[in-house]
Scaffold this motif. Sequence first.
Motif, PDB file in Angstrom:
ATOM      1  N   ALA A   1       0.835  -1.197   0.000  1.00 48.10           N
ATOM      2  CA  ALA A   1       0.000   0.000   0.000  1.00 48.10           C
ATOM      3  C   ALA A   1       0.870   1.246   0.000  1.00 48.10           C
ATOM      4  CB  ALA A   1      -0.900   0.009   1.226  1.00 48.10           C
TER       5      ALA A   1
ATOM      6  N   THR B   1      -0.987  10.812   5.172  1.00 47.05           N
ATOM      7  CA  THR B   1      -0.968   9.538   5.863  1.00 47.05           C
ATOM      8  C   THR B   1       0.368   9.305   6.549  1.00 47.05           C
ATOM      9  OG1 THR B   1      -0.116   8.291   3.956  1.00 47.05           O
ATOM     10  CG2 THR B   1      -2.513   8.529   4.127  1.00 47.05           C
TER      11      THR B   1
ATOM     12  N   ALA C   1      -8.529  -3.538  11.155  1.00 46.20           N
ATOM     13  CA  ALA C   1      -8.825  -2.291  10.449  1.00 46.20           C
ATOM     14  C   ALA C   1     -10.133  -1.682  10.947  1.00 46.20           C
ATOM     15  CB  ALA C   1      -8.892  -2.546   8.947  1.00 46.20           C
TER      16      ALA C   1
ATOM     17  N   LEU D   1      -5.590   1.408   7.063  1.00 47.85           N
ATOM     18  CA  LEU D   1      -5.257   0.260   6.212  1.00 47.85           C
ATOM     19  C   LEU D   1      -4.383  -0.681   7.012  1.00 47.85           C
ATOM     20  CD1 LEU D   1      -4.143   0.067   2.536  1.00 47.85           C
ATOM     21  CD2 LEU D   1      -2.633  -0.867   4.304  1.00 47.85           C
TER      22      LEU D   1
ATOM     23  N   SER E   1      -2.342  -4.333   6.425  1.00 46.74           N
ATOM     24  CA  SER E   1      -1.926  -5.363   5.482  1.00 46.74           C
ATOM     25  C   SER E   1      -1.065  -6.386   6.209  1.00 46.74           C
ATOM     26  CB  SER E   1      -1.141  -4.755   4.324  1.00 46.74           C
ATOM     27  OG  SER E   1      -0.765  -5.750   3.384  1.00 46.74           O
TER      28      SER E   1
ATOM     29  N   THR F   1      -4.942  -7.344   2.611  1.00 44.49           N
ATOM     30  CA  THR F   1      -5.140  -5.938   2.953  1.00 44.49           C
ATOM     31  C   THR F   1      -6.604  -5.623   3.208  1.00 44.49           C
ATOM     32  OG1 THR F   1      -3.229  -5.327   1.600  1.00 44.49           O
ATOM     33  CG2 THR F   1      -4.787  -3.567   2.157  1.00 44.49           C
TER      34      THR F   1
ATOM     35  N   VAL G   1      -9.203  -2.310   4.574  1.00 47.31           N
ATOM     36  CA  VAL G   1      -9.274  -0.877   4.847  1.00 47.31           C
ATOM     37  C   VAL G   1     -10.601  -0.569   5.521  1.00 47.31           C
ATOM     38  CG1 VAL G   1      -7.780  -0.316   2.904  1.00 47.31           C
ATOM     39  CG2 VAL G   1     -10.253  -0.321   2.572  1.00 47.31           C
TER      40      VAL G   1
ATOM     41  N   ALA H   1     -11.259   6.834   3.407  1.00 45.23           N
ATOM     42  CA  ALA H   1     -10.033   6.646   2.627  1.00 45.23           C
ATOM     43  C   ALA H   1      -9.391   7.984   2.309  1.00 45.23           C
ATOM     44  CB  ALA H   1     -10.345   5.892   1.342  1.00 45.23           C
TER      45      ALA H   1
ATOM     46  N   TRP I   1      -6.967   4.361  -1.406  1.00 47.04           N
ATOM     47  CA  TRP I   1      -5.707   3.709  -1.067  1.00 47.04           C
ATOM     48  C   TRP I   1      -5.094   3.158  -2.347  1.00 47.04           C
ATOM     49  CZ3 TRP I   1      -4.336   4.467   3.853  1.00 47.04           C
ATOM     50  CH2 TRP I   1      -5.334   4.668   4.809  1.00 47.04           C
TER      51      TRP I   1
ATOM     52  N   ILE J   1      -2.624   0.622  -4.038  1.00 48.35           N
ATOM     53  CA  ILE J   1      -2.022  -0.656  -3.658  1.00 48.35           C
ATOM     54  C   ILE J   1      -1.338  -1.286  -4.863  1.00 48.35           C
ATOM     55  CG2 ILE J   1      -2.482  -2.967  -2.756  1.00 48.35           C
ATOM     56  CD1 ILE J   1      -4.880  -1.779  -1.278  1.00 48.35           C
TER      57      ILE J   1
ATOM     58  N   GLY K   1     -11.697  -5.266   1.096  1.00 45.39           N
ATOM     59  CA  GLY K   1     -10.396  -5.901   1.205  1.00 45.39           C
ATOM     60  C   GLY K   1      -9.867  -6.379  -0.129  1.00 45.39           C
TER      61      GLY K   1
ATOM     62  N   CYS L   1     -11.574  -8.637   3.438  1.00 48.35           N
ATOM     63  CA  CYS L   1     -10.315  -9.277   3.085  1.00 48.35           C
ATOM     64  C   CYS L   1     -10.436 -10.793   3.232  1.00 48.35           C
ATOM     65  CB  CYS L   1      -9.196  -8.735   3.967  1.00 48.35           C
ATOM     66  SG  CYS L   1      -7.550  -9.315   3.506  1.00 48.35           S
TER      67      CYS L   1
END
Length: 323
Positions: A3, A10, A166, A178, A180, A185, A187, A191, A196, A198, A225, A269
């Motif tokens: 990511a 961030t 998350a 996020l 991972s 991953t 989230v 956002a 995000w 990736i 995810g 995810c």
Amino acid sequence: MTATASARTTAAADWRALGTGVRLVVTDPALLNSCNLLLARHLAEVDAACSRFRADSELAALDDAGGRPVRVSPLLAEALGVALRAAEATDGAVDPTVGSAMDAIGYDRDFTLVREDDRPVRLTLRRAPGWRRVTLDPGTGTVAVPAGIRLDLGATAKAWAADRAAARLAETAGCGVLVSLGGDTAVAGEAPAGGWRIRVQDVTGPVGVTPAQGPYAMVGLSGGGLATSGTAARNWRRGGRQLHHIVDPRTGLPVRSPWRTVSVAAATCADANAASTGALVKGAGAERWLTGLGLPARLVAQDGTVLTTPGWPGSAPDRAAAA
């Protein structure tokens, strides 16, 4: 998967837990340290409940129960529930009863030690006992595993842990998060602008540390995810034979698949990871199976050819990794 996001909005932390790389990214840099502490605590609890490599884990205690119902923690019950649902959703292609098969191919300890081990292994064709033989009773919080069956939650636990972490961190911190875990991953929360970003690739790692290997793509994710399963990263040699960690429950041996990597986006995810691992095991025709499920996916064949299903979020064509 790796990511990335704008450093102005961030902050990220990279470390290791559960035998794999951990990446945490938050949209409020001031909250990174506190979120990282909460994540570390969560993953330590997951390890104590679900590890196949710890003699003191809750999962290991089931080996000695002889089939008797055992009361387990809500955490392990939740993890087992996810594993059993994944088995059902993939028609048994992802099956938690492959623990003994994993031991037989030498994956019976943390992966960093597996590659250093030179013990011989005897590969035996043997179908996994089957997930339907495991009984989880949510009402009593008990699980019964027949004698002789060892469970392995490696195919689902990391993705589930990423989802859980998350969601809880986003709720607690009130920012976008996020998480991972080894390329799985999840989230949650709001956002960053543009979503995000990736990088999807064969071998994952922190940005600037592990270069892309093979073709890779940049995708955007705003929720849910994204998971990648493959045979390129976790592999080792024993007796001149290349082995890897994706076991086919039908044979008890490392899967022989036309795909070396499968990436899937889904509502969670855990769902994405079940589908990506299931696709590797199903092999030829997996792209039709994923399309039928309505899941956006990217499949990389053994020769590097890339195939995507409808809805895959990539906007740019795959690029070749730098030599």
